[in-house]
Write an enzyme that holds these catalytic residues in place. Structure first.
Site, PDB file in Angstrom:
ATOM      1  N   HIS A 204       0.716  -1.171   0.090  1.00  0.00           N
ATOM      2  CA  HIS A 204      -0.089  -0.067  -0.018  1.00  0.00           C
ATOM      3  C   HIS A 204       0.985   1.200   0.074  1.00  0.00           C
ATOM      4  O   HIS A 204       0.684   2.410  -0.800  1.00  0.00           O
ATOM      5  CB  HIS A 204      -0.837  -0.042   1.269  1.00  0.00           C
ATOM      6  CG  HIS A 204      -1.951  -0.942   1.389  1.00  0.00           C
ATOM      7  ND1 HIS A 204      -1.619  -2.370   1.322  1.00  0.00           N
ATOM      8  CD2 HIS A 204      -3.322  -0.828   1.306  1.00  0.00           C
ATOM      9  CE1 HIS A 204      -3.061  -2.912   1.387  1.00  0.00           C
ATOM     10  NE2 HIS A 204      -3.884  -2.163   1.251  1.00  0.00           N
ATOM     11  N   HIS A 244      -0.206  -3.853   9.579  1.00  0.00           N
ATOM     12  CA  HIS A 244       1.302  -3.653   9.583  1.00  0.00           C
ATOM     13  C   HIS A 244       1.984  -3.398  10.693  1.00  0.00           C
ATOM     14  O   HIS A 244       1.500  -2.497  11.536  1.00  0.00           O
ATOM     15  CB  HIS A 244       1.553  -2.876   8.204  1.00  0.00           C
ATOM     16  CG  HIS A 244       1.402  -3.550   6.837  1.00  0.00           C
ATOM     17  ND1 HIS A 244       2.100  -4.701   6.486  1.00  0.00           N
ATOM     18  CD2 HIS A 244       0.445  -3.392   5.890  1.00  0.00           C
ATOM     19  CE1 HIS A 244       1.742  -4.871   5.166  1.00  0.00           C
ATOM     20  NE2 HIS A 244       0.743  -4.012   4.766  1.00  0.00           N
ATOM     21  N   ASP A 248       7.345  -2.613   8.376  1.00  0.00           N
ATOM     22  CA  ASP A 248       6.624  -2.619   7.230  1.00  0.00           C
ATOM     23  C   ASP A 248       6.296  -1.399   6.417  1.00  0.00           C
ATOM     24  O   ASP A 248       6.581  -1.540   5.240  1.00  0.00           O
ATOM     25  CB  ASP A 248       5.237  -3.548   7.238  1.00  0.00           C
ATOM     26  CG  ASP A 248       5.464  -4.748   8.276  1.00  0.00           C
ATOM     27  OD1 ASP A 248       6.627  -5.298   8.117  1.00  0.00           O
ATOM     28  OD2 ASP A 248       4.670  -5.311   8.667  1.00  0.00           O
TER      29      ASP A 248
END
Length: 283
Positions: A204, A244, A248
């Site tokens: 993302h 996350h 990350d």
């Protein structure tokens, strides 16, 4: 040029103004700029020049004076800050109590977003709304990246995304991190539904960085800033839902920058190969 003149030259360059005294003495501006720059670089990178203009072959640090150290601190303060950071985190690392294997990972992002996690836990509807908005943002990233290739004929962002997601898959499968405790999934999340996904690293975040960098190359500043703000909000939401770990997201930013750069180098290499092939055909 003697040592005194070189000192005057260095002072003139560092203060970013011409030296009238040097000009009056008949010293060419380009010459004293090059000499002063060379002297400054040699203080940092290889050797300390004496009045005779020749190096002594020793490492530069061994011949530093207090004035040299002050110069480095003033004009190269960013490496100095990182040097202090190195020393600080060496102390932290070597005195830190390791997290035992029976405990969940320690994550500062989770600590910072505890209020948001409690709010989303108590309000599934709000969690679903945020998930839907986040999915819409992922759709915006995807649409923009594909648009640059299919409509504008600029494949760099698409190549970058292909690089990024491929290496994300390799790393994500190689080290499969445990799902964070308190994970708040949603049927509106992308990928749609509560399906499995790689935690390391965040696609993302990396996809948003790739799109933002391309927007900046095209001077689409407003769109780039919008994507950056939405990316920050996305990161906060992913931490709040425990979707996350902090690492990350941080690596996702770095991955977006790295693979955008690699895609640019790939395009340049192919362009050079194409030019060489045309020249060989014409010759």
């Amino acid at each position: 040029m003697n040592g005194a003149t070189l000192t005057q030259c260095s002072s003139a360059v560092l203060h970013r103004r011409p030296s009238n005294k040097l000009a009056a003495n008949g010293v060419n501006g380009d010459s004293y700029y090059r000499a002063a720059t060379k002297g400054a670089v040699e203080i940092i990178g290889g050797k300390k020049m004496g009045n005779g203009g020749s190096g002594n072959g020793r490492a530069s640090f061994l011949s530093w004076t207090l004035q040299d150290a002050v110069y480095v601190a003033r004009h190269h303060w960013i490496p100095c800050v990182f040097a202090m950071g190195l020393l600080f985190f060496m102390g932290v690392e070597y005195t830190l109590r390791m997290v035992p294997d029976s405990s969940p990972p320690f994550d500062l992002g989770f600590i910072a977003t505890r209020p948001l996690h409690r709010l989303l836990s108590s309000s599934p509807q709000l969690n679903t709304l945020f998930a839907a908005l986040n999915t819409a943002f992922v759709g915006m990233q995807t649409a923009y990246i594909l648009w640059t290739w299919l409509i504008e004929g600029r494949p760099r962002a698409t190549i970058s995304a292909l690089f990024m997601f491929t290496f994300r898959g390799i790393l994500g499968y190689s080290t499969q991190l445990p799902l964070p405790q308190g994970f708040l999934g949603s049927g509106m999340d992308f990928p749609v539904g509560n399906v499995s996904f790689f935690l390391f690293y965040s696609g993302h975040v990396a996809g948003s960085v790739i799109a933002s960098l391309d927007m900046r190359r095209m001077h689409r500043w407003e769109m780039a800033w919008l994507f950056d703000v939405l990316n920050v909000l996305q990161a906060v939401r992913l931490l709040g839902t425990r979707g996350h770990y902090t690492i990350d997201l941080a690596v996702g930013v770095g991955a977006g920058i790295l693979f955008d750069s690699l895609a640019g180098k790939y395009e340049q290499s192919k362009s050079k190969m194409g030019s060489a092939a045309k020249e060989s055909l014409l010759s």
